[in-house]
Each structure stands twice: as C-alpha cells, then as structure tokens.
Design an enzyme around this catalytic site. Structure first.
Site, PDB file in Angstrom:
ATOM      1  N   GLY A 287      21.297  33.326  -0.412  1.00  0.00           N
ATOM      2  CA  GLY A 287      21.609  31.938  -0.526  1.00  0.00           C
ATOM      3  C   GLY A 287      20.727  31.270  -1.218  1.00  0.00           C
ATOM      4  O   GLY A 287      20.080  30.260  -1.131  1.00  0.00           O
ATOM      5  N   ALA A 288      20.471  31.995  -2.507  1.00  0.00           N
ATOM      6  CA  ALA A 288      19.356  31.619  -3.299  1.00  0.00           C
ATOM      7  C   ALA A 288      20.096  30.326  -4.347  1.00  0.00           C
ATOM      8  O   ALA A 288      19.353  30.092  -5.236  1.00  0.00           O
ATOM      9  CB  ALA A 288      18.879  32.724  -4.044  1.00  0.00           C
TER      10      ALA A 288
ATOM     11  N   GLY B 258      15.095  18.358   4.987  1.00  0.00           N
ATOM     12  CA  GLY B 258      15.834  17.791   3.774  1.00  0.00           C
ATOM     13  C   GLY B 258      15.769  18.547   2.398  1.00  0.00           C
ATOM     14  O   GLY B 258      15.201  19.628   2.611  1.00  0.00           O
TER      15      GLY B 258
ATOM     16  N   TYR C 244      27.060  26.523  16.258  1.00  0.00           N
ATOM     17  CA  TYR C 244      25.881  26.762  15.083  1.00  0.00           C
ATOM     18  C   TYR C 244      24.565  27.246  15.937  1.00  0.00           C
ATOM     19  O   TYR C 244      23.980  28.026  15.606  1.00  0.00           O
ATOM     20  CB  TYR C 244      25.635  25.340  14.529  1.00  0.00           C
ATOM     21  CG  TYR C 244      24.472  25.521  13.341  1.00  0.00           C
ATOM     22  CD1 TYR C 244      24.436  26.424  12.261  1.00  0.00           C
ATOM     23  CD2 TYR C 244      23.324  24.797  13.672  1.00  0.00           C
ATOM     24  CE1 TYR C 244      23.304  26.688  11.335  1.00  0.00           C
ATOM     25  CE2 TYR C 244      22.138  24.966  12.919  1.00  0.00           C
ATOM     26  CZ  TYR C 244      22.222  25.937  11.744  1.00  0.00           C
ATOM     27  OH  TYR C 244      21.021  26.058  11.053  1.00  0.00           O
TER      28      TYR C 244
ATOM     29  N   GLU D 170      21.503  21.184   0.898  1.00  0.00           N
ATOM     30  CA  GLU D 170      22.681  20.915   0.783  1.00  0.00           C
ATOM     31  C   GLU D 170      23.337  20.800   2.432  1.00  0.00           C
ATOM     32  O   GLU D 170      24.544  20.981   2.662  1.00  0.00           O
ATOM     33  CB  GLU D 170      23.807  21.516   0.053  1.00  0.00           C
ATOM     34  CG  GLU D 170      23.476  21.289  -1.279  1.00  0.00           C
ATOM     35  CD  GLU D 170      24.141  22.291  -2.297  1.00  0.00           C
ATOM     36  OE1 GLU D 170      25.000  23.404  -1.967  1.00  0.00           O
ATOM     37  OE2 GLU D 170      24.178  22.082  -3.572  1.00  0.00           O
TER      38      GLU D 170
ATOM     39  N   ARG E 274      27.119  32.840  -3.691  1.00  0.00           N
ATOM     40  CA  ARG E 274      28.704  33.034  -4.344  1.00  0.00           C
ATOM     41  C   ARG E 274      28.630  32.082  -5.636  1.00  0.00           C
ATOM     42  O   ARG E 274      29.233  32.557  -6.563  1.00  0.00           O
ATOM     43  CB  ARG E 274      29.378  32.206  -3.423  1.00  0.00           C
ATOM     44  CG  ARG E 274      29.448  32.958  -2.310  1.00  0.00           C
ATOM     45  CD  ARG E 274      30.613  32.385  -1.211  1.00  0.00           C
ATOM     46  NE  ARG E 274      29.703  31.013  -0.763  1.00  0.00           N
ATOM     47  CZ  ARG E 274      30.156  30.223   0.267  1.00  0.00           C
ATOM     48  NH1 ARG E 274      31.077  30.254   0.886  1.00  0.00           N
ATOM     49  NH2 ARG E 274      29.353  29.164   0.433  1.00  0.00           N
TER      50      ARG E 274
HETATM   51  P1  NDP Z   1      22.120  24.847   1.658  1.00  0.00           P
HETATM   52  O1  NDP Z   1      23.478  24.364   2.235  1.00  0.00           O
HETATM   53  O2  NDP Z   1      21.160  24.307   0.707  1.00  0.00           O
HETATM   54  O3  NDP Z   1      22.103  26.335   1.285  1.00  0.00           O
HETATM   55  C1  NDP Z   1      22.887  27.614   1.791  1.00  0.00           C
HETATM   56  C2  NDP Z   1      22.847  28.757   1.096  1.00  0.00           C
HETATM   57  O4  NDP Z   1      23.575  29.781   1.676  1.00  0.00           O
HETATM   58  C3  NDP Z   1      23.464  28.429  -0.274  1.00  0.00           C
HETATM   59  O5  NDP Z   1      22.707  29.247  -1.324  1.00  0.00           O
HETATM   60  C4  NDP Z   1      24.743  29.209  -0.010  1.00  0.00           C
HETATM   61  O6  NDP Z   1      25.320  29.742  -1.220  1.00  0.00           O
HETATM   62  C5  NDP Z   1      24.528  30.153   0.794  1.00  0.00           C
HETATM   63  N1  NDP Z   1      25.933  30.694   1.299  1.00  0.00           N
HETATM   64  C6  NDP Z   1      26.604  29.912   2.446  1.00  0.00           C
HETATM   65  N2  NDP Z   1      27.576  30.733   2.692  1.00  0.00           N
HETATM   66  C7  NDP Z   1      27.684  31.850   2.128  1.00  0.00           C
HETATM   67  C8  NDP Z   1      28.440  33.036   1.935  1.00  0.00           C
HETATM   68  N3  NDP Z   1      29.388  33.139   2.601  1.00  0.00           N
HETATM   69  N4  NDP Z   1      27.955  33.917   1.220  1.00  0.00           N
HETATM   70  C9  NDP Z   1      26.773  33.863   0.452  1.00  0.00           C
HETATM   71  N5  NDP Z   1      26.101  32.869   0.416  1.00  0.00           N
HETATM   72  C10 NDP Z   1      26.433  31.818   1.217  1.00  0.00           C
HETATM   73  O7  NDP Z   1      21.171  25.069   3.275  1.00  0.00           O
HETATM   74  P2  NDP Z   1      19.765  25.316   3.527  1.00  0.00           P
HETATM   75  O8  NDP Z   1      18.882  25.633   2.245  1.00  0.00           O
HETATM   76  O9  NDP Z   1      19.174  24.095   4.424  1.00  0.00           O
HETATM   77  O10 NDP Z   1      19.869  26.392   4.740  1.00  0.00           O
HETATM   78  C11 NDP Z   1      19.523  27.718   4.480  1.00  0.00           C
HETATM   79  C12 NDP Z   1      19.254  28.591   5.774  1.00  0.00           C
HETATM   80  O11 NDP Z   1      18.438  27.712   6.621  1.00  0.00           O
HETATM   81  C13 NDP Z   1      20.731  28.350   6.786  1.00  0.00           C
HETATM   82  O12 NDP Z   1      20.887  29.543   7.335  1.00  0.00           O
HETATM   83  C14 NDP Z   1      20.482  27.299   7.676  1.00  0.00           C
HETATM   84  O13 NDP Z   1      21.505  27.319   8.813  1.00  0.00           O
HETATM   85  C15 NDP Z   1      19.018  27.358   7.998  1.00  0.00           C
HETATM   86  N6  NDP Z   1      18.498  26.161   8.265  1.00  0.00           N
HETATM   87  C16 NDP Z   1      18.703  25.003   7.707  1.00  0.00           C
HETATM   88  C17 NDP Z   1      17.627  23.926   8.115  1.00  0.00           C
HETATM   89  C18 NDP Z   1      17.914  22.406   7.568  1.00  0.00           C
HETATM   90  O14 NDP Z   1      17.670  21.590   8.255  1.00  0.00           O
HETATM   91  N7  NDP Z   1      18.111  22.368   6.230  1.00  0.00           N
HETATM   92  C19 NDP Z   1      17.155  23.898   9.423  1.00  0.00           C
HETATM   93  C20 NDP Z   1      16.968  25.347  10.065  1.00  0.00           C
HETATM   94  C21 NDP Z   1      17.555  26.412   9.338  1.00  0.00           C
HETATM   95  P3  NDP Z   1      26.587  29.834  -2.036  1.00  0.00           P
HETATM   96  O15 NDP Z   1      27.259  28.428  -1.551  1.00  0.00           O
HETATM   97  O16 NDP Z   1      26.243  29.779  -3.485  1.00  0.00           O
HETATM   98  O17 NDP Z   1      27.229  30.903  -1.592  1.00  0.00           O
HETATM   99  C1  8X3 Z   2      19.189  23.063  11.192  1.00  0.00           C
HETATM  100  C2  8X3 Z   2      18.528  22.112  12.018  1.00  0.00           C
HETATM  101  O1  8X3 Z   2      18.672  20.403  14.004  1.00  0.00           O
HETATM  102  O2  8X3 Z   2      20.348  20.231  12.135  1.00  0.00           O
HETATM  103  O3  8X3 Z   2      19.354  24.244  11.629  1.00  0.00           O
HETATM  104  O4  8X3 Z   2      20.475  22.012  13.712  1.00  0.00           O
HETATM  105  S1  8X3 Z   2      19.580  21.348  13.021  1.00  0.00           S
END
Ligand code: NDP
Ligand code: 8X3
Length: 252
Positions: free
Chosen positions: A9-10, A183, A149, A186, A34
């Site tokens: 997910g980079a 924040g 989730y 996406e 992706r």
């Molecule tokens: P983003 O939506 O910005 O990033 C998510 C990343 O996951 C993207 O790079 C996307 O890449 C990748 N991804 C999603 N589905 C797939 C797939 N099927 N195959 C490969 N890659 C995939 O979210 P965040 O950076 O905020 O989230 C990153 C992680 O942190 C997640 O696991 C999220 O649940 C977790 N998290 C987020 C929080 C928040 O408040 N933002 C808090 C706590 C945890 P692409 O679409 O290019 O494949």
């Molecule tokens: C993301 C944090 O509180 O939106 O994992 O579920 S929350």
C-alpha cells in the site's frame, strides 16, 4: 548491505510515507500497490533504493509467486510492513453491504495473512526479520459502523501476538501499530466514497499524519535487534476512547 523492506500500500497515505522514510533511513524498499503510475512516480523521486512492484493484495497467486518474481538481489526481505488495507462504508451491520465486508476481509485479513505466510519462512531460515502490521484503534475500541472493519483490525492484532509465540527464540520481530484518527491519506475518501464527507471527518481536528506513522515505524525497526515492540496504540490529542453507551427508554 542495506536491509530490504517491503511496504504494501505504498501508493498513498501511510505506505507512501513509510516507504519514503525507510529509503531516507538507508533501507532498500520494495514499494507495492495496485496503482503502477504512483509506484513509478515514487521510484522516480527516490531513485534506485526503491523498487516499484505492482501487487494486488486480493490476488493470491501473485502473492504466493512474489519471492520468485522479484529480482534476485531483492529477495532476502528483512522487513515486511503490512500496511495495505481499507475500510468500506460506515453503515450499521444490519444495513451494511456484504460485498464491502467481503472486500475488507479479503484485503485486510486474507491478503495480509497470505503475504506474511509467503515471506515468513525466508525470515526464519535467515534468522533475521521484522513484520510490522497496521492494525487500528478500531480493532481495540468498538464504534457504531465499525463492525467488520474493526474486526479485521482485531484480527491483525491477535495474528501479530500469536506470531510472537510461534517465533519465540528466533530473531524475527513482530509489531502491531494501532493508530486512531489520521488525516493526510485517502482512507476516508475510500471509506465514504464522497470527498466532502471525507474532508468533514477531519474538520476542526489536528489528526495524526502519515509522517507520524512513518516516524514510528522508523523507530521500531531501528531499535537494537533484541528489542521487540509488541504493540503501539497511538492517537492524536484531540481523540480519546468514548466509554460505554446506554440506551434509555427501550421497550422490554
Ligand atoms: P490510504 O487509502 O491512503 O492507503 C491505502 C493503501 O492500501 C493504498 O496504497 C492502496 O493502494 C492500498 N491497497 C488497498 N487495497 C489494496 C489491494 N487490494 N491491493 C494492494 N494494495 C491495496 O489509507 P491509509 O494510508 O490511511 O491506510 C493505510 C493502513 O492504515 C490501512 O490498513 C488502514 O486500515 C490503516 N489505518 C488507517 C488509519 C487512518 O485513520 N487513516 C488509522 C488506523 C489504521 P492501491 O489502491 O494503489 O492498491
Ligand atoms: C482508522 C481509524 O477510527 O477511522 O483505522 O476506524 S478509525
């Protein structure tokens, strides 16, 4: 030789910040996701220390063949950052789309488990490695609409804890990072499928940002090899767990 990290997910948010930070820390980083064009942009910015590699976490065959598909010099992965993941929807369980639940489970649970299982034997054979996974406070504290989730993130936490048991006596470390409101990614746009509603989530707050998560990962993996951080729970100061709820005036 620089250590090799693979960050899933980079292409966005945490993963992009983590990949960037680890390259700056001196690691060689395999950046997956992706959206190939975003991986290519990151590679253009960070140079030869970053290898862009398209990987869909819902594609079991691609995950299992990953080690053989990598160039030889990138195969001995030291650090796996299980970051790719998503939330879809915020509806109550009785109204939520089952397809959204299946999609979250396939990515956050099944894909994460399969990639970990694929890379773990190499780490054990080399007696060197670190698996860092992105759980969430949603896996610890329940909230309305968090249903599946939150359950996927509770799975991540318990899987990491159980891996520690299986790896006892090995120099392979395991860490779960559980952030709250963050924040600069996406996450909410993907979850709510509405940019205005997504922006409203962060209005009037000072949330964590992806660089805060990257800083945390950098610290965890940079500690001396005998130090294992099992779990980190982190929130912005504008957030706290809500406590128990009581519904009054219910019919018996
Ligand atoms: P983003 O939506 O910005 O990033 C998510 C990343 O996951 C993207 O790079 C996307 O890449 C990748 N991804 C999603 N589905 C797939 C797939 N099927 N195959 C490969 N890659 C995939 O979210 P965040 O950076 O905020 O989230 C990153 C992680 O942190 C997640 O696991 C999220 O649940 C977790 N998290 C987020 C929080 C928040 O408040 N933002 C808090 C706590 C945890 P692409 O679409 O290019 O494949
Ligand atoms: C993301 C944090 O509180 O939106 O994992 O579920 S929350």
């Amino acid at each position: 030789m620089p250590k090799i990290a693979l960050v899933t997910g980079a292409t966005s948010g945490f993963g992009k910040a983590i990949a960037t930070r680890l390259v700056r820390d001196g690691y060689h980083v395999i950046a997956t996701g992706r959206r190939q064009e975003r991986l290519d942009t990151l590679a253009a910015q960070l140079g030869k220390a970053l290898l862009p590699f398209r990987l869909d976490m819902m594609d079991k065959a691609a995950i299992q063949s990953l080690p053989d598909a990598l160039p030889e010099e990138w195969r001995a992965i030291d650090i796996l950052v299980n970051n790719a993941g998503l939330a879809l929807g915020i509806a109550k369980a009785q109204e939520a789309e089952i397809s959204d639940w299946e999609h979250m489970i396939a990515t956050n649970v099944t894909g994460m488990v399969e990639l970990t299982r694929t890379l773990l034997p190499g780490m054990v054979a080399r007696d060197r490695g670190h698996i860092v996974s992105l759980g969430s406070t949603a896996g610890i504290y329940p909230y309305t609409g968090g249903n599946v989730y939150g359950a996927t993130k509770a799975f991540v936490e318990q899987f990491m804890r159980n891996l520690r048991c299986d790896l006892l006596g090995q120099n392979v470390r395991v860490t779960n990072i559980a952030p709250g409101l963050c924040g600069g990614s996406e996450f909410s746009q993907v979850r709510l499928r509405d940019n205005a509603k997504a922006a409203a989530v962060y209005e009037g707050t000072h949330p964590l940002m992806p660089d805060d998560i990257a800083e945390t990962v950098s610290w965890i993996v940079g500690l001396p090899p005998h130090v294992n951080i099992n779990q980190i729970e982190m929130m912005p100061t504008c957030q706290a767990a809500g406590g128990l709820a009581v519904a009054k005036g219910m019919k018996d």
